[in-house]
Motif scaffolding. Structure first.
Motif, PDB file in Angstrom:
ATOM      1  N   UNK A 272      -1.022   9.272   1.084  1.00  0.00           N
ATOM      2  CA  UNK A 272      -0.727   8.801  -0.274  1.00  0.00           C
ATOM      3  C   UNK A 272       0.501   7.906  -0.336  1.00  0.00           C
ATOM      4  N   UNK A 273       0.796   7.232   0.773  1.00  0.00           N
ATOM      5  CA  UNK A 273       1.879   6.253   0.752  1.00  0.00           C
ATOM      6  C   UNK A 273       1.442   4.985   0.015  1.00  0.00           C
ATOM      7  N   UNK A 274       0.159   4.701   0.053  1.00  0.00           N
ATOM      8  CA  UNK A 274      -0.363   3.518  -0.604  1.00  0.00           C
ATOM      9  C   UNK A 274      -1.595   3.883  -1.407  1.00  0.00           C
ATOM     10  N   UNK A 275      -1.939   3.027  -2.360  1.00  0.00           N
ATOM     11  CA  UNK A 275      -3.125   3.251  -3.191  1.00  0.00           C
ATOM     12  C   UNK A 275      -4.344   2.613  -2.528  1.00  0.00           C
ATOM     13  N   UNK A 276      -5.489   2.925  -3.061  1.00  0.00           N
ATOM     14  CA  UNK A 276      -6.723   2.318  -2.558  1.00  0.00           C
ATOM     15  C   UNK A 276      -6.685   0.802  -2.710  1.00  0.00           C
TER      16      UNK A 276
END
Length: 903
Positions: A272-276
């Protein structure tokens, strides 16, 4: 069992047997001892292990987080606008430190955590889960599968504290010791310092390929921008390198890097460091990000001369090193270490726009003769069968060709093919003489060819002393700190020295003016050698202004003789020249630059374009010499200024009025004189001086505008004469380059004129004498003077009044042949110059005085003449001779036409 009487007795006997009783006791004791020994060994092992562990911990370095920093950082050189132009890098020092996490994008740190240490924010410096997994995989694969379990904290320690871990080379004990210490320190660091502090230091320390250390250096190298500007896609590229900086290098192996980059992005999404959406954007950028890396790499190699540097940055290195030693007090070794691995920030004076213009024009073939020539530098090593080496230099080659082919052979070739043909011929001859087959395995050779004629240049802002552009040679630069013709090659300055060595001191302190005249007539040096002009014949009476405009050799040498070579030499030293000598012995012969030839640039060693330019900049700067500088400040890694050059050293070397008068005369050089070809703008003030050495080995143009001073040299590296005729005039190279560069430099600058300082006056003079004109007799001419130097004596060349008709000179009292008229007298130069044949007389005190016959100012009929007993006979002969002159001139009829009077 036997329960009978015998059986019972046997049993009793056995039970009471002493042998068996001792056997049982011994066995029991042995068991007890064995158990005690085992227990002891276990205890000793535990104690030894504890002792060893304590010993390992005791030998663990005592550190603070501030100690956990990578040593060795590249020195960066910037231009005057703050753009990086070069780095000085030694092994393990191509690093640029970042001092705050605020300067690192969030995704960059997260990318490293994702790909290198997923539980970084959960563990205490040691990842026990990772260690267990690594151990289990090792056991289940029978030792074939090895996985690293080092955390980011441990990797930081390995890169900063335990830097010799690569030398363990299979030594299990050393490796175990280092691992224990590494883990212990990882725990200690994690107790007291934040994860961001540890991560920042890690990202400053790691090797990221392409000779880069740390994320900032890598970002600049791969993307040409600061890491603070990296996108998520670019962050993943850089974070994916560190596992194997060679095979994951995105320039060499983009496919391998892309595979690991994908893994990095997947883990970042998982954590969850980055979004889709961010993930999808980064994935879509895959092809484009490697295309950007490739494009930047190509630009980087061209623009920064990645392997060879630039002549300017080479010169900066030399100057900063010398100043670190001479000003900051470092030893030579310390100074070099600082430059290569001290992380210095050097603010150079290079103007990127002007430097780019200079580089482009030096590379432009239109500024050189059409037929490029090549100077060969050659070395040959021949291997004999017994392993003996035979070495041959370019001098050996030149000797062979002179002895066997061409007495004029000089290593200059019309083409590279011609040079290789000569190499083949020479090598074959050498190997034949040695009796060795001419095969590749039997020899090694070094071949370097340099385009000729060569050239070099420096441009300086005369008001500050800052050098804004510098070029040390024409053609491809072969490496770092190679021959820099602008700063290191000493060449004869030729006629550019007329202004500096003769005319500047003459006007400044020897009582002469631009109107002072000399006779361009046959004249010898003190040793009897005739002074040669660059043109045929002689031009008679000329002023210093005219001598500057037309570059008159004899007038310059006569001026140097009058003011004395010592005064000229003193001025040259004050102008900043460091390569002159006041006396040295070379190969048994004594040389000195304190002589008459200094006026024409006849020097023992010559001068560099860099120093010549600074001397002319002093004239442009109203007589104030600014020590030329290539940098303004040098800052260390703590942000302290260790060298401040923002106010270069300066000194007044000539008066403001002298500088202006010389400048005004050199404007004539550019408008109507020998340097007219450089005049790129009639509305911009331009002044300068041409220069040519003996046999046209060197040609120069040194000149300036109100903005910049530029000096260009051209010539052959091995002192071959420049061609001076036809469409291939090599002697025009310096002027052509000067005009091409300076015209572009001034394209967008307002037209300016040179400032006239206080103390300049204009007066009328007679151009033939340099004195006040006689009304109605002299053709008066306007000239500029410094106040107090305007001539006060009337002209002594033009005369009107009573003449001696026989001598055609002003009549002496009692002259028997008086008449009225006007005439032009011989120039009354300094007595040592008048005859054109100076001799030296040794005085009783050992001094030497130049002696020449004087110039007569009145006729011969003086008291001494009439004291001669035969004066009447002499007068009768003169009267008869005078009559014949008059008859020949038609003033009287011939004797045969005389008629008797009627009386």
């Amino acid at each position: 069992m036997n329960y009978g009487k015998r059986g019972i007795r046997a049993t009793q006997k056995a039970l009471n047997s002493k042998t068996k009783k001792w056997t049982r006791k011994f066995g029991l004791s042995l068991v007890k001892l064995t158990l005690a020994a085992c227990a002891g060994l276990v205890i000793c092992g535990i104690a030894g292990g504890i002792g060893a562990y304590n010993g390992i911990l005791a030998s663990t370095p005592q550190i603070r987080l501030s100690d956990v920093v990578a040593s060795g950082e590249a020195t960066i050189v910037y231009d005057c606008e703050g753009n990086e132009i070069d780095q000085y890098v030694s092994i393990n020092s191509n690093r640029i430190q970042i001092n705050s996490m605020d300067l690192i994008p969030k995704h960059l740190g997260q990318a490293f955590v994702a790909i290198e240490d997923k539980r970084f924010y959960q563990h205490n410096g040691i990842d026990m889960e990772g260690i267990a997994r690594s151990g289990w995989n090792f056991i289940t694969s029978m030792g074939k599968r090895k996985e690293g379990a080092s955390t980011i904290t441990q990797q930081l320690l390995k890169n900063t504290i335990f830097t010799t871990w690569t030398e363990e080379d299979g030594n299990l004990i050393k490796m175990i010791k280092r691992k224990f210490q590494e883990q212990y320190l990882a725990l200690e660091i994690s107790k007291y310092y934040s994860k961001d502090d540890i991560l920042l230091r890690y990202m400053n320390a790691i090797n990221l390929g392409q000779n880069t250390l740390g994320v900032e250096s890598a970002s600049q190298r791969y993307f040409g921008k600061s890491c603070s500007d990296l996108t998520l896609s670019e962050c993943a590229v850089i974070a994916s390198i560190t596992q194997n900086p060679y095979y994951l290098n995105p320039i060499r192996f983009p496919e391998s890097n892309a595979e690991r980059r994908l893994k990095c992005l997947n883990i970042m999404l998982e954590l969850d460091f980055i979004t889709d959406a961010e993930y999808d954007t980064a994935i879509a950028d895959t092809d484009a990000v490697y295309a950007r890396i490739k494009a930047h790499d190509e630009d980087y190699r061209v623009s920064t001369n990645a392997t060879s540097g630039s002549y300017f940055s080479d010169a900066v290195f030399e100057q900063v090193r010398d100043d670190l030693i001479n000003i900051a007090g470092y030893s030579e070794t310390m100074a070099e270490n600082l430059l290569y691995a001290g992380g210095l920030r050097i603010e150079s004076t290079m103007d990127p726009t002007i430097q780019a213009i200079a580089d482009e024009e030096f590379a432009n073939p239109e500024n050189y003769p059409e037929n490029v020539k090549w100077y060969l530098n050659y070395a040959l090593t021949v291997y004999a069968a017994d392993g003996e080496k035979h070495n041959f230099s370019k001098e050996n080659m030149m000797t062979w060709f002179k002895d066997n082919q061409d007495k004029k052979f000089n290593l200059i070739f019309s083409s590279q093919d011609a040079a290789y043909e000569a190499i083949e011929m020479y090598r074959a001859a050498v190997m034949a003489d040695l009796g060795i087959a001419n095969e590749e395995d039997n020899y090694a050779e070094t071949v370097t060819m340099t385009p000729q004629p060569q050239a070099a240049m420096a441009i300086e802002d005369q008001s500050t002393g800052y050098v804004v552009a510098l070029v040390g040679g024409r053609g491809v630069k072969e490496g770092r700190r190679t021959l820099n013709r602008a700063t290191s090659s000493t060449r004869s300055p030729g006629s550019t020295f007329k202004v500096l060595a003769a005319f500047a001191p003459a006007l400044d302190s020897a009582g002469q003016t631009l109107a002072t005249v000399y006779n361009d007539a046959p004249f010898n040096y003190a040793n009897g050698t005739p002074v040669k002009n660059w043109y045929k014949g002689y031009r008679g009476i000329n002023s210093i202004r005219e001598a500057i405009r037309e570059s008159l050799n004899i007038v310059a040498v006569k001026t140097e003789t009058v003011i004395t070579p010592q005064l000229g030499y003193d001025y040259l030293i004050n102008f900043g020249f460091t390569t002159l000598t006041d006396g040295e012995t070379i190969n048994g012969d004594f040389f000195t630059d304190i002589n008459q030839t200094v006026a024409l640039g006849g020097l023992t060693h010559g001068v560099t374009p860099y120093e010549l330019n600074a001397a002319y900049a002093a004239i442009a700067n109203m007589g104030t010499y600014m020590e030329p500088k290539l940098y303004s400040r040098v800052i260390n890694t703590d942000g302290d200024v260790i060298l401040d050059n923002t106010t270069p050293k300066s000194k007044q070397v000539i008066k403001e009025t002298t500088a202006f008068l010389l400048t005004d005369a050199m404007v004539d050089v550019v408008t109507t004189g020998t340097g007219a070809a450089v005049n790129f703008n009639r509305n911009m003030a331009i002044a300068g001086k041409t220069g040519t050495s003996t046999d046209y080995w060197d040609v120069w143009f040194a000149g300036f505008t109100p903005y910049y001073t530029c000096s260009v040299w051209a010539g052959y590296d091995n002192n071959v004469s420049m061609s001076r005729s036809g469409g291939n005039r090599e002697d025009h190279v310096a002027r052509d380059l000067w005009r091409a560069i300076m015209s572009r430099v001034h394209e967008n600058l307002p037209n300016e004129q040179f400032t006239t300082p206080p103390g300049i006056v204009r007066a009328q003079i007679c151009p033939d004498s340099g004195r006040l004109p006689i009304p109605g007799l002299c053709a008066a001419k306007s000239e500029l003077f410094a106040e107090g130097t305007v001539p006060t004596e009337p002209c002594t060349v033009h005369y009107t009044g009573t003449l001696c008709r026989y001598d055609v000179l002003p009549a002496s009292p009692g002259c028997p042949f008086p008449g009225e008229g006007t005439l032009t007298l011989p120039l009354a130069e300094d007595p040592s110059l008048a005859s054109g044949s100076t001799t030296l007389t040794t005085n009783p005190d050992g001094t030497v005085t130049p002696v020449t016959p004087g110039v007569a100012t009145t006729c011969q009929h003086n008291e001494e003449f009439f004291a001669n007993p035969d004066y009447e006979a002499i007068l009768a002969n003169q009267a008869a001779e005078l009559m014949q002159r008059d008859i020949a001139a038609g003033l009287y009829p011939a004797p045969e036409d005389w008629e008797d009077d009627e009386d």
